[in-house]
Design a protein around this motif. Structure first.
Motif, mmCIF file in Angstrom:
data_model
loop_
_atom_site.group_PDB
_atom_site.id
_atom_site.type_symbol
_atom_site.label_atom_id
_atom_site.label_comp_id
_atom_site.label_asym_id
_atom_site.label_seq_id
_atom_site.Cartn_x
_atom_site.Cartn_y
_atom_site.Cartn_z
ATOM 1 N N LEU B 7 35.126 -3.854 18.023
ATOM 2 C CA LEU B 7 34.917 -5.158 18.381
ATOM 3 C C LEU B 7 34.849 -5.377 19.783
ATOM 4 C CD1 LEU B 7 37.060 -7.131 16.485
ATOM 5 C CD2 LEU B 7 38.384 -7.364 18.328
ATOM 6 N N GLY B 8 33.355 -6.865 19.800
ATOM 7 C CA GLY B 8 33.370 -7.021 20.898
ATOM 8 C C GLY B 8 32.780 -6.219 21.487
ATOM 9 N N LEU B 9 31.449 -5.885 20.513
ATOM 10 C CA LEU B 9 30.281 -4.965 21.526
ATOM 11 C C LEU B 9 29.316 -5.565 20.106
ATOM 12 C CD1 LEU B 9 31.617 -2.615 22.635
ATOM 13 C CD2 LEU B 9 30.629 -0.964 21.990
ATOM 14 N N GLN B 117 21.855 5.159 12.495
ATOM 15 C CA GLN B 117 20.736 4.196 12.623
ATOM 16 C C GLN B 117 21.813 3.342 13.709
ATOM 17 O OE1 GLN B 117 19.736 1.787 9.701
ATOM 18 N NE2 GLN B 117 20.946 0.248 10.520
ATOM 19 N N ASN B 118 21.314 3.144 15.563
ATOM 20 C CA ASN B 118 21.909 2.148 16.207
ATOM 21 C C ASN B 118 20.979 0.958 15.943
ATOM 22 O OD1 ASN B 118 22.982 1.736 18.466
ATOM 23 N ND2 ASN B 118 22.185 3.014 20.059
ATOM 24 N N THR B 119 21.943 -0.045 15.471
ATOM 25 C CA THR B 119 21.337 -1.671 15.647
ATOM 26 C C THR B 119 22.128 -2.106 17.136
ATOM 27 O OG1 THR B 119 21.929 -1.150 13.621
ATOM 28 C CG2 THR B 119 20.846 -3.864 14.240
ATOM 29 N N VAL B 120 21.345 -2.715 17.985
ATOM 30 C CA VAL B 120 21.899 -3.996 18.917
ATOM 31 C C VAL B 120 21.452 -4.799 18.767
ATOM 32 C CG1 VAL B 120 22.605 -1.712 20.907
ATOM 33 C CG2 VAL B 120 20.280 -2.822 20.941
ATOM 34 N N PHE B 121 22.286 -5.459 19.319
ATOM 35 C CA PHE B 121 22.258 -7.332 18.663
ATOM 36 C C PHE B 121 22.123 -7.717 20.157
ATOM 37 C CE2 PHE B 121 24.264 -5.871 15.154
ATOM 38 C CZ PHE B 121 23.286 -6.388 14.360
ATOM 39 N N GLN B 122 21.614 -9.139 20.397
ATOM 40 C CA GLN B 122 21.425 -9.671 21.992
ATOM 41 C C GLN B 122 23.278 -10.409 22.293
ATOM 42 O OE1 GLN B 122 18.857 -12.811 19.258
ATOM 43 N NE2 GLN B 122 16.071 -12.149 21.523
ATOM 44 N N THR B 123 23.703 -10.704 21.597
ATOM 45 C CA THR B 123 24.898 -11.004 20.988
ATOM 46 C C THR B 123 25.918 -10.621 20.712
ATOM 47 O OG1 THR B 123 24.896 -13.356 19.684
ATOM 48 C CG2 THR B 123 24.257 -13.534 22.499
ATOM 49 N N VAL B 124 27.598 -10.585 20.762
ATOM 50 C CA VAL B 124 28.000 -10.178 19.878
ATOM 51 C C VAL B 124 27.988 -11.315 19.277
ATOM 52 C CG1 VAL B 124 30.987 -9.721 20.023
ATOM 53 C CG2 VAL B 124 30.193 -8.655 22.095
ATOM 54 N N GLU B 126 26.015 -12.385 17.160
ATOM 55 C CA GLU B 126 25.434 -12.616 16.653
ATOM 56 C C GLU B 126 25.344 -10.713 15.842
ATOM 57 O OE1 GLU B 126 21.259 -13.099 15.808
ATOM 58 O OE2 GLU B 126 22.037 -14.800 17.789
ATOM 59 N N ARG B 127 26.310 -9.556 16.279
ATOM 60 C CA ARG B 127 26.240 -8.352 15.458
ATOM 61 C C ARG B 127 27.967 -9.371 14.432
ATOM 62 N NH1 ARG B 127 30.775 -4.845 16.406
ATOM 63 N NH2 ARG B 127 31.696 -6.315 16.605
ATOM 64 N N ASP B 128 28.199 -10.513 14.936
ATOM 65 C CA ASP B 128 29.451 -10.330 14.032
ATOM 66 C C ASP B 128 28.708 -11.085 13.198
ATOM 67 O OD1 ASP B 128 31.194 -9.356 15.922
ATOM 68 O OD2 ASP B 128 32.007 -11.256 16.437
ATOM 69 N N TYR B 130 26.258 -10.419 10.885
ATOM 70 C CA TYR B 130 25.741 -9.514 10.455
ATOM 71 C C TYR B 130 26.821 -8.960 9.845
ATOM 72 C CZ TYR B 130 23.389 -4.869 9.876
ATOM 73 O OH TYR B 130 22.064 -3.813 9.373
ATOM 74 N N VAL B 131 27.224 -8.928 10.464
ATOM 75 C CA VAL B 131 28.742 -8.019 9.514
ATOM 76 C C VAL B 131 29.325 -8.440 8.758
ATOM 77 C CG1 VAL B 131 31.129 -6.890 10.215
ATOM 78 C CG2 VAL B 131 29.572 -6.242 11.859
ATOM 79 N N ARG B 132 29.347 -10.084 8.870
ATOM 80 C CA ARG B 132 30.051 -10.747 7.464
ATOM 81 C C ARG B 132 29.061 -10.945 7.025
ATOM 82 N NH1 ARG B 132 32.280 -13.901 12.314
ATOM 83 N NH2 ARG B 132 30.916 -14.819 12.607
ATOM 84 N N ALA B 133 27.851 -11.118 7.343
ATOM 85 C CA ALA B 133 26.772 -10.928 5.605
ATOM 86 C C ALA B 133 26.602 -9.685 5.060
ATOM 87 C CB ALA B 133 25.599 -11.388 6.552
ATOM 88 N N ASP B 134 28.025 -9.066 4.479
ATOM 89 C CA ASP B 134 28.127 -8.034 3.687
ATOM 90 C C ASP B 134 27.312 -7.133 4.124
ATOM 91 O OD1 ASP B 134 30.489 -6.830 2.435
ATOM 92 O OD2 ASP B 134 29.192 -7.828 0.886
ATOM 93 N N MET B 135 26.860 -6.695 5.357
ATOM 94 C CA MET B 135 25.719 -5.691 5.095
ATOM 95 C C MET B 135 26.651 -4.597 5.277
ATOM 96 S SD MET B 135 26.425 -3.229 8.078
ATOM 97 C CE MET B 135 27.669 -2.967 8.781
ATOM 98 N N GLU B 136 27.856 -4.356 5.705
ATOM 99 C CA GLU B 136 28.338 -2.730 4.992
ATOM 100 C C GLU B 136 27.976 -2.745 3.286
ATOM 101 O OE1 GLU B 136 31.880 -1.332 6.561
ATOM 102 O OE2 GLU B 136 32.068 0.044 5.833
#
Lengths: 160, 160
Positions: B7-9, B117-124, B126-128, B130-136
């Motif tokens: 959370l928050g990363l 696989q290490n993915t870093v985003f420009q902002t938290v 953007e990450r959220d 990505y996670v919400r788009a059901d990437m898992e």
């Protein structure tokens, strides 16, 4: 200049205002002879080896210390660089595989441009190494020189 | 498969083990006809448009849904991709300027390869997104298909 390097986050955000239009800031970032005049700490001199300012283009520059030792940085432009946004990957020549992503945006209002540099690292440790390497001193010096440069360019443009 | 999305990363880390040598995983990531067999959720079919597997090379693929609508992803390889490490920038065609950085490493011990696989985003944010788009769900399906593929390739290699 504001530096945000929140503890435990693999990210550093730098913001600063300049009394110049963003086209001049974009030029200062993308023209080799201008870039060489402001980027890096005062103790190092910069040689711009390559700036292929287009999507997929390579960039490379070398900071030289007083003893002539060079520190190479290089990477790629992702997306077409514009006065709105430059996105670049970065790698320090001595640390291959350790890549970070820089997003630089320029927002202009009433002749003042806010520069925002968002750097994300692969790990928090990479970020901490970067901060420990006294990047802030170097960036403060760079930003002061960049301010001088674009202020002078803006004055020249007004008197042209 | 382990997914770490603290959370928050602005970061997501995925790790998974495969009973195959890393050369096969590298092939599955870098040969278009192999990549098309495993990448993406089951509901979409993948067309690999370009995989220029070298430093500065471009990659592009399109996920098609049942109605024929395409979702383009593209980016660049930073560094020479190898069975040790692939570093790529990513951009979703519909969100230009929103770039993330993927670092995929393959570690092999006694015939088992750990993919990270290490993915870093420009902002938290953007990450959220990505996670919400059901990437898992998509990644779990992809990883199961990748497992099938490299297990079969490993068997074929043993019987060859």
């Amino acid at each position: 200049m504001k530096v945000i390097a929140e503890l435990g986050l693999p990210q550093v955000i730098i913001t600063r205002e300049f009394a110049a239009p963003r086209e001049l800031l974009f030029r200062a970032y993308t023209e080799p002879e201008l870039l060489a005049r402001w980027l890096g700490p005062d103790s190092l001199t910069l040689t711009v080896n390559q700036l292929d300012v287009r999507h997929g283009g390579r960039w490379r520059w070398t900071h030289y210390d007083a003893d002539g030792k060079g520190y190479v940085f290089h990477g790629l432009y992702h997306g077409t660089p514009s006065p709105e946004r430059i996105v670049q990957t970065y790698e320090f020549g001595e640390r291959p595989g350790h890549v970070y992503l820089n997003t630089i945006t320029f927002e202009e209002h009433d002749g003042t441009t806010t520069l925002r540099q968002n750097t994300v690292f692969q790990t928090v440790e990479e970020r901490d190494d970067y901060v420990r390497a006294d990047m802030e001193t170097g960036i403060r010096a760079s930003m002061a020189k960049l301010d001088d440069l674009v202020t002078r360019l803006a004055k020249e443009a007004r008197h042209a």
